[in-house]
Design a protein around this motif. Structure first.
Motif, short mmCIF file in Angstrom:
data_model
loop_
_atom_site.label_atom_id
_atom_site.label_comp_id
_atom_site.label_asym_id
_atom_site.label_seq_id
_atom_site.Cartn_x
_atom_site.Cartn_y
_atom_site.Cartn_z
N ALA B 91 0.84 -1.20 0.00
CA ALA B 91 0.00 0.00 0.00
C ALA B 91 0.88 1.25 0.00
N ALA B 92 2.02 1.18 0.70
CA ALA B 92 2.94 2.32 0.75
C ALA B 92 3.50 2.61 -0.64
N PRO B 175 -11.28 2.91 5.48
CA PRO B 175 -10.01 3.60 5.77
C PRO B 175 -10.21 5.04 6.23
N ARG B 176 -9.36 5.46 7.16
CA ARG B 176 -9.49 6.80 7.73
C ARG B 176 -8.52 7.79 7.10
N GLY B 177 -7.47 7.29 6.52
CA GLY B 177 -6.47 8.17 5.90
C GLY B 177 -5.38 7.24 5.37
N ILE B 178 -4.78 7.60 4.24
CA ILE B 178 -3.87 6.66 3.59
C ILE B 178 -2.65 6.39 4.47
N ASP B 179 -1.98 7.46 4.86
CA ASP B 179 -0.75 7.27 5.65
C ASP B 179 -1.07 6.67 7.02
N SER B 208 -5.41 -1.99 2.88
CA SER B 208 -5.42 -2.27 1.45
C SER B 208 -6.50 -1.43 0.76
N LEU B 209 -7.63 -1.21 1.44
CA LEU B 209 -8.69 -0.39 0.84
C LEU B 209 -8.22 1.05 0.67
N GLY B 549 -4.34 -7.88 -3.79
CA GLY B 549 -5.20 -9.02 -3.50
C GLY B 549 -6.14 -8.71 -2.35
N ALA B 550 -5.61 -8.07 -1.31
CA ALA B 550 -6.43 -7.77 -0.14
C ALA B 550 -7.54 -6.77 -0.47
N TYR B 551 -7.22 -5.72 -1.25
CA TYR B 551 -8.31 -4.76 -1.52
C TYR B 551 -9.31 -5.30 -2.53
N VAL B 552 -8.85 -6.19 -3.40
CA VAL B 552 -9.80 -6.77 -4.37
C VAL B 552 -10.78 -7.70 -3.63
#
Lengths: 169, 615
Positions: B91-92, B175-179, B208-209, B549-552
């Protein structure tokens, strides 16, 4: 006759040999299959640590092996040509005479039954699974003569390097 | 020892170069892979932990040795923690790429990045509307805020069907924020924090989302705004796109920020004139990996190969500059380039390599740097050793450029014709096939066989990344490839003039597939997990693929992995991901290395989904 020799200075303690041994003696003979087998397969060699050194211990298949000599049922026997000490699971009664006499402590116990389990040097493989798996070259499958030649050459280059260093100094 | 090159790849160009490399004593990833055998069983099962210095600890998968780490972590905890760290890394990678794109966009709207421009004004306006802002500057700020948000929401998650959003909220994985999510992965997995495997896996999904509906989607959308939304175009793929009498510049890596500028610089009349002065007939840019996909999709720049061909391209002896940015770049390229005249040019301050020439790239003077890089390639042309040049005469034509927008346009302005074809059964379902190469799999064997089997069974395939490049090389991205499809899909493709396999872009462009899936689900009034669709990554290797894979799966799509993820040391985690998740997310993972069996799993899933939908 080829045997399993250990180069102590090379062992990294990764235990890949133990894992490969267990896998080779599992029902599926694959890592992923073995990981879900119940009961799990049992390894036949052991990486111990003593005095800060890693010491892989594997059956030495001794000549006139004490485990064979003390076996009361004839389960433990030594192949007269190959020198491999193996045990007949149908004859073993788990009296542990072999375990008590073995100077290396490499007689294990079956996961299901109280029977002796030990290195059979992977009769189905050209090179035993543990040797094949060692990423560091700590386990060597060779005749005693070949192994000594290997060690002599290693010693000779070490001496030569030191001698050169001394000459320069 | 002589290796059978046919066992290493099904690609004839790869086979040819592997033979050449072998004769020349050139080492490749395949050789190094063999030298790594046997690979560590603890690692393969996910049963080693290096997260604190009481370790490293290992758990005996057979229950004979230690069953807990020093801290008491069980196999379940160790496997889940390791999985979470992989997701965080993946994700990073996507999201840091997105950050670079968003910052460039901000510089552009502030007038500080004159090399860039707005190529898709309509998309820019749609995005401003979506974000509820009035100016591009406000959009740049709002998008950059997504990375540092503490309490969400990430705007693009609102594109998911309402049912899916409610599910995420109910599970506490919106998700609350990407970082924030990535940082929290590292926090949770450090010594003595989260030690509940279900809790760990749930946070992995949340992270992942934030990638799929956050970082990756931001990258795709802003790249479209700055470089244009792809439309169908033709190109060529495989090592045969390298030209003996042209200056060959390969762009390799992932961010179009650089490759777009290289492509522009290569058309500079002054540089072309300089190339002629050096005895070359002109300048040829070709791509590898996803930066290659970015310029392929938007400009039809040819593809030299996918991930495992990066070394083989250099081994042709005809590459004057291998220009790289970030991700999937083998450090082996440095030593290999040293065997040839090839200049290995790194450009990112984040990614340096042994044996590189570093020509750092900054957005403020991007085109100028790109020209200097191309010039370095031009000036290197004369150093080519003709005795070492061998370019396989192998390449295939391909049709690419299928963004969601261009698919809708091809369909005549709406998704209805596709929905109609799915409902009628002409198109049985949709298969999304993505991911890398991995020397654990004969190169492209998994990709090509899976895709062929899917289209033969009337499953329309959408793809990205190295799978798309494999299919391009194999001729599957051509309208004529419809002849390999089942009757229903063939009819649809012929009517529309499209290939049965649609190249949707780079790895971050899997976000396009999410957008398409959400649009189809919304049109049918169902959740994504109800669609007759399935995903696959037949030859995956990167941590980015773990996040994907996880977000899919987290978005509701059943996904088949072709290489085994390091989770089988925990039956609890493996069970959760391959069966338990079904009741929670409406989707699971499956692991199936055989592409034919993988296709059968996907088709079975599609059929059961159709039955449930009553179509």
């Amino acid at each position: 006759m080829k045997e399993i020799f250990v180069r102590l200075d090379r062992c990294q303690g990764c235990k890949s040999c133990e894992m490969a041994c267990a896998v080779q003696h599992s029902a599926s003979k694959s890592l992923y299959g073995a990981a879900s087998e119940k009961p799990g397969p049992v390894r036949r060699l052991y990486v111990e640590s003593a005095e800060g050194i890693r010491v892989p211990l594997v059956c030495r298949h001794c000549e006139d092996a004490p485990c064979v000599a003390v076996c009361r049922t004839g389960a433990m026997s030594q192949d007269p040509i190959k020198g491999v000490v193996d045990r007949d699971v149908t004859r073993c009664v788990g009296c542990w005479m072999c375990a008590m006499i073995c100077p290396y402590g490499v007689i294990g116990q079956g996961s299901e039954r109280r029977v002796a389990v030990k290195c059979d040097r992977c009769p189905d493989m050209d090179v035993p699974a543990c040797v094949d798996a060692c990423p560091a070259g700590a386990l060597v499958y060779a005749t005693q003569g070949e192994f000594m030649e290997l060690m002599r050459k290693a010693a000779a280059s070490k001496i030569a390097r030191e001698a050169k260093g001394l000459a320069r100094a | 020892m002589v290796k059978d090159v046919r066992e290493r790849s099904i690609d004839p160009a790869s086979q040819e170069m592997l033979s050449i490399a072998q004769r020349a004593g050139i080492e490749t990833a395949w050789d190094r892979f063999e030298k790594q055998q046997p690979q560590c069983g603890f690692g393969e099962l996910g049963l080693c932990c290096r997260n604190c210095n009481m370790g490293p600890c290992r758990i005996d998968p057979f229950g004979e040795g230690p069953v807990k780490g020093v801290c008491g972590a069980t196999a379940d905890i160790m496997v889940a923690r390791n999985l979470l760290r992989s997701i965080a890394a993946g994700a990073a990678a996507h999201s840091d790429h997105a950050r670079d794109v968003a910052q460039t966009f901000q510089l552009l709207v502030d007038g500080k990045a004159p090399s860039y421009g707005i190529k898709d004004q309509a998309k820019l306006e749609r995005l401003m509307k979506e974000y509820g802002v009035a100016t591009p500057a406000a959009l740049a700020e709002a998008i950059l805020e997504e990375f540092g948000k503490q309490n969400g929401p990430i705007q693009f998650t609102r594109r998911a069907p309402a049912k899916r959003q409610e599910l995420w909220q109910k599970l506490g994985i919106e998700p609350r924020g990407i970082d924030r999510e990535i940082v929290e992965c590292m926090h949770r997995t450090t010594m003595g924090v989260d030690n509940d495997y279900v809790n760990l896996v749930l946070h992995g999904l949340r992270t992942s989302l934030a990638d799929g509906w956050g970082g990756s989607m931001i990258a795709t959308e802003l790249q479209d705004v700055m470089f244009g939304t792809p439309t169908p175009t033709f190109s060529e793929a495989n090592l045969g796109v390298l030209e003996p009498d042209l200056v060959n510049v390969i762009v390799h890596g992932h961010e179009p920020l650089l490759s777009e500028m290289i492509v522009a610089a290569a058309t500079d009349p002054e540089l072309i004139e300089r190339a002629r002065g050096q005895g070359a007939a002109g300048i040829n840019v070709a791509g590898i990996c996803c930066t290659g996909n970015e310029v392929l999709m938007r400009h039809g720049v040819p593809v030299a190969g996918n991930f495992l061909q990066q070394e083989l391209a250099v081994a042709t002896g005809a590459v004057d500059a291998m220009v790289v940015d970030v991700q999937c770049i083998m450090p082996a390229l440095g030593a290999l380039s040293g065997c040839f005249h090839t200049k290995f040019i790194s450009t990112s301050p984040k990614a340096k390599f042994p044996g590189m020439t570093h020509m750092e790239f900054h957005e403020e003077n991007a085109l100028q740097t790109a020209k200097e890089i191309v010039s370095a390639a031009v000036m290197n042309y004369k150093n080519r050793d003709p005795a070492k040049v061998h370019i396989p005469d192998i390449k295939s034509k391909c049709m690419v450029g299928f963004s969601v927008e261009s698919i809708v346009e091809t369909l005549g302005g709406s998704l209805d014709p596709l929905l109609g074809a799915i409902t009628s059964g002409a198109v049985r379902g949709i298969g999304a096939v993505v991911g890398c190469n991995n020397p654990k799999v004969q190169q492209d064997y998994g990709h090509i066989n899976l895709v062929k089997e899917l289209i033969r069974n009337n499953v329309l395939v959408v793809n990205t990344g190295c799978n798309a490049q494999a299919c391009a090389k194999a001729g599957l991205l051509l309208p004529e490839a419809a002849d390999l499809a089942g009757e229903g899909l063939k009819g649809v493709c012929k009517a529309l003039g499209i290939p049965p396999v649609l190249h949707m872009g780079s790895c971050v462009d899997i976000s396009r597939i999410l957008v398409a899936a959400a649009a189809i689900a919304n049109a049918l009034g169902v959740d994504i997990s109800d669609l007759p669709a399935a995903g696959a990554a037949p030859e995956w290797m990167s941590e980015k693929a773990v996040a994907i894979g996880a977000y899919v799966v987290g978005s509701g799509v059943f996904t088949v992995l072709g290489t085994v993820p390091p989770i089988l040391g925990s039956q609890a985690v493996a069970g959760l991901l391959t069966s338990g998740a079904k009741d929670v997310l409406g989707a699971t993972f499956a692991v199936e290395p055989d592409p034919m069996k993988a296709a059968a799993l996907m088709i079975d899933h599609i059929d059961s989904q159709r039955q449930k939908l009553g179509i």
